[in-house]
Scaffold this active site. Structure first.
Site, short mmCIF file in Angstrom:
data_model
loop_
_atom_site.label_atom_id
_atom_site.label_comp_id
_atom_site.label_asym_id
_atom_site.label_seq_id
_atom_site.Cartn_x
_atom_site.Cartn_y
_atom_site.Cartn_z
CG ASP A 174 -1.89 -1.18 1.20
OD1 ASP A 174 -2.23 -1.64 0.11
OD2 ASP A 174 -2.25 -1.65 2.29
CE LYS A 178 2.39 -2.48 -4.27
NZ LYS A 178 2.07 -2.09 -2.88
N GLY A 223 -4.55 -4.28 -3.83
CA GLY A 223 -5.52 -3.24 -4.16
C GLY A 223 -4.70 -2.03 -4.57
CG HIS A 224 -1.87 -2.21 -7.03
ND1 HIS A 224 -0.96 -2.80 -7.87
CD2 HIS A 224 -1.62 -2.70 -5.79
CE1 HIS A 224 -0.20 -3.63 -7.16
NE2 HIS A 224 -0.59 -3.60 -5.91
CD GLN A 279 0.60 -8.89 -2.43
OE1 GLN A 279 1.25 -9.55 -3.21
NE2 GLN A 279 -0.64 -8.56 -2.66
P1 GDP Z 1 -0.75 0.33 -3.52
O1 GDP Z 1 -1.34 -0.95 -3.04
O2 GDP Z 1 0.71 0.41 -3.26
O3 GDP Z 1 -1.08 0.64 -4.95
O4 GDP Z 1 -1.42 1.49 -2.64
P2 GDP Z 1 -2.98 1.64 -2.29
O5 GDP Z 1 -3.72 2.07 -3.49
O6 GDP Z 1 -3.46 0.42 -1.59
O7 GDP Z 1 -2.93 2.75 -1.18
C1 GDP Z 1 -2.40 4.02 -1.42
C2 GDP Z 1 -3.49 5.07 -1.14
O8 GDP Z 1 -2.91 6.34 -1.05
C3 GDP Z 1 -4.51 5.16 -2.25
O9 GDP Z 1 -5.73 5.56 -1.69
C4 GDP Z 1 -3.96 6.27 -3.13
O10 GDP Z 1 -4.95 6.92 -3.90
C5 GDP Z 1 -3.36 7.19 -2.11
N1 GDP Z 1 -2.17 7.95 -2.51
C6 GDP Z 1 -1.17 7.58 -3.34
N2 GDP Z 1 -0.20 8.52 -3.35
C7 GDP Z 1 -0.61 9.49 -2.50
C8 GDP Z 1 -0.02 10.72 -2.05
O11 GDP Z 1 1.09 11.09 -2.41
N3 GDP Z 1 -0.74 11.45 -1.15
C9 GDP Z 1 -1.95 11.06 -0.68
N4 GDP Z 1 -2.55 11.82 0.21
N5 GDP Z 1 -2.53 9.90 -1.09
C10 GDP Z 1 -1.87 9.13 -1.97
P1 IMO Z 2 -0.93 -4.19 -2.22
O1 IMO Z 2 -0.47 -4.78 -3.52
C1 IMO Z 2 -0.99 -4.56 2.12
C2 IMO Z 2 -1.20 -8.61 3.75
C3 IMO Z 2 -2.44 -9.05 4.48
C4 IMO Z 2 -1.84 -10.01 5.48
C5 IMO Z 2 -0.74 -10.68 4.68
C6 IMO Z 2 -1.13 -12.03 4.09
O2 IMO Z 2 -2.21 -3.47 -2.32
O3 IMO Z 2 0.16 -3.41 -1.58
P2 IMO Z 2 -2.69 -12.69 2.03
O4 IMO Z 2 -4.14 -12.40 1.77
O5 IMO Z 2 -1.76 -12.18 1.00
O6 IMO Z 2 -2.43 -14.14 2.36
O7 IMO Z 2 -2.37 -11.91 3.42
O8 IMO Z 2 -0.40 -9.79 3.64
N1 IMO Z 2 -1.41 -8.10 2.37
C7 IMO Z 2 -1.30 -6.82 2.03
N2 IMO Z 2 -1.06 -5.72 2.79
N3 IMO Z 2 -1.09 -4.45 0.78
C8 IMO Z 2 -1.31 -5.53 0.01
O9 IMO Z 2 -1.28 -5.49 -1.33
C9 IMO Z 2 -1.46 -6.78 0.64
N4 IMO Z 2 -1.69 -8.04 0.20
C10 IMO Z 2 -1.65 -8.84 1.27
O10 IMO Z 2 -3.08 -7.97 5.09
O11 IMO Z 2 -1.23 -9.31 6.52
MG MG Z 3 -2.92 -1.60 -1.85
#
Ligand code: GDP
Ligand code: IMO
Ligand code: MG
Length: 431
Positions: free
Chosen positions: A13, A16, A40-41, A230
């Site tokens: 998270d 990415k 969840g990207h 991840q």
């Molecule tokens: P990922 O799994 O690495 O793709 O990240 P996620 O999408 O799960 O979580 C990142 C969250 O932060 C999302 O809600 C993005 O829209 C948000 N986000 C990404 N970059 C920034 C930033 O620079 N500032 C803020 N405030 N939010 C951001």
């Molecule tokens: P992105 O790509 C954050 C965590 C789960 C749990 C552990 C194992 O959005 O960054 P799983 O379901 O993979 O067997 O769970 O890994 N986890 C993540 N945490 N971002 C993710 O993906 C994750 N995918 C799995 O919360 O701790």
């Molecule tokens: Mg994510």
């Protein structure tokens, strides 16, 4: 040959999705190499509406974040575990938003499938003690079958006889496990066979030998972005085991997960938040179980993009970051969500750990040590200025620049971009 690997440098998270979407402007192919719909990207893109330009947020679980760029081909590689139900829902969601994916999405014939029993077993196992806090998406059980050599692959969907035989064998075995070990209801073999045979028609147009496709593209000097899911600290080998996912998010996973040679990888780009978060259980030395953690969660909107769970929040940890940089070979680091720290009076960064009174500069590999280390913090004054409208590094407040420069020097990686908001344009590039 050019493959840039994008890896999460923390516990996932890191942003990415935003970064991959942005970089996709300049590449030909974006390829996911591991994980599944546990990811969840989030991508926020401008969209035209009657009231002018508005922002639309998409959360991608399986389809690479390059899909919003028309000339980019997206690949789901052999290392990914695909839940056909989740994939179809995602394809439908994109189509209904007017995003054309025909001819632009390729799925590896060798990728393994997530079946209903994988999701069920994931959920049941998590009801016991020592739970990991998984996403419940069936990831662990699907990779178990892959390595047990009993898994069902995308290619099997295309042959009804093979699919029926493999599904029968698997379901009969899982039913024993469900009834005898977990005392749970057995699964209906025929219902699952019927449901999964239906996916054949829908998945068929996308299926190909993606390793062959990528290697040909490399020969034609196409630019490829390998999108990790991840983060390094969730890697099954290098993460905080057993509180990890069941795949290899680290950069090495890109080669096996896509079927490309290591020489093709030209750079490894790491993504880290300006602070730390983690979802699920497991050690988190800099976690703030207090008002600071709550402020980070509220301002940063730190709720899981896949499960909606509140993310655990804490200060940036440069001990684990340095470790992550080493394991991945990260040359350059993107720092995201800097804007979330705008209102803090003071910002702390963990620069070392203390274990039993002794200073530890290495990231410990055993769980017991990691659970007991005490972080040693360096304190930085907050900049108390809104940064989300800033687009040039030199326009950032001096204190924010000092913070970024300290991250570079403490972690040992150069910074190549700073993100100050979820939108594409809220990005500061280092030339
Ligand atoms: P990922 O799994 O690495 O793709 O990240 P996620 O999408 O799960 O979580 C990142 C969250 O932060 C999302 O809600 C993005 O829209 C948000 N986000 C990404 N970059 C920034 C930033 O620079 N500032 C803020 N405030 N939010 C951001
Ligand atoms: P992105 O790509 C954050 C965590 C789960 C749990 C552990 C194992 O959005 O960054 P799983 O379901 O993979 O067997 O769970 O890994 N986890 C993540 N945490 N971002 C993710 O993906 C994750 N995918 C799995 O919360 O701790
Ligand atoms: Mg994510």
């Amino acid at each position: 040959m050019s493959v840039q690997v994008i890896v999460g440098a923390q516990w996932g998270d890191e942003g990415k999705g935003k970064v991959v979407d942005h970089l996709s402007e300049k590449v030909d192919i974006v390829a996911r190499y591991q994980g599944g719909a546990n990811a969840g990207h989030t991508v926020v893109i401008p969209s035209k509406s009657k009231s002018g330009i508005t922002e639309k947020e998409y959360v991608l679980h399986l389809i690479p974040a390059g899909i919003f760029h028309k000339r980019v081909t997206c690949v789901i590689g052999n290392g990914v575990v695909i839940d056909p139900v989740a994939l179809m829902a995602e394809i439908d969601q994109l189509k209904s938003a007017g995003i054309n994916i025909d001819g632009r999405l390729l799925i590896s014939h060798n990728a393994h499938l997530i079946m209903p029993y994988h999701k069920l077993l994931d959920t049941i196992r998590e009801q016991g003690e020592n739970k990991i806090g998984t996403t419940g998406r069936g990831i662990g059980p699907a990779y178990i079958d892959k390595y047990m050599r009993t898994g069902i692959r995308v290619v099997d969907l295309l042959n009804r006889d093979v699919l029926c035989r493999k599904l029968k064998q698997n379901i009969e075995e899982k039913n024993q496990l469900l009834s005898q070990i977990y005392h749970s209801k057995e699964l209906d073999v025929d219902a699952i066979i019927n449901e999964y045979q239906e996916f054949d028609k829908r998945i068929d147009p996308f299926v190909t030998d993606t390793s062959e496709y990528l290697n040909r593209a490399l020969k034609k000097n196409k630019k490829i972005l390998a999108e990790g899911a991840q983060g390094a600290l969730l890697d099954v080998d290098h993460g905080t085991y057993p509180y990890v996912t069941s795949s290899s998010p680290t950069s090495g996973g890109a080669c096996t997960g896509l079927g490309i040679p290591p020489q093709a990888v030209t750079s490894v780009l790491g993504i880290a938040k300006a602070y730390s978060t983690r979802v699920g259980n497991g050690p988190f030395p800099t976690e703030q179980l207090n008002e600071i953690g709550e402020r980070l969660r509220t301002i940063g909107g730190e709720y899981g993009a896949t499960t909606g769970r509140p993310r655990r929040c804490g200060w940036l940890d440069t001990v684990s970051l340095k470790y992550s940089i080493q394991v991945n070979g990260i040359e350059k680091l993107a720092i995201t969500k800097l804007d979330v720290l705008d209102e803090f009076d003071e910002i702390h960064v963990c620069v070392a750990y203390k274990l039993n009174g002794k200073k530890l500069e290495r990231f410990p590999s055993d769980l017991q040590s990691l659970e007991t280390v005490e972080p040693v913090y360096r304190t930085f004054p907050g900049w108390k200025t809104k940064t989300s409208d800033i687009r040039r590094y030199k326009d950032l407040p001096t204190k924010a620049r000092k913070y970024i420069e300290a991250i570079a020097s403490l972690s040992g990686a150069a910074i190549w971009m700073v993100s100050v908001g979820a939108r594409r344009d809220q990005t500061i590039w280092f030339r």
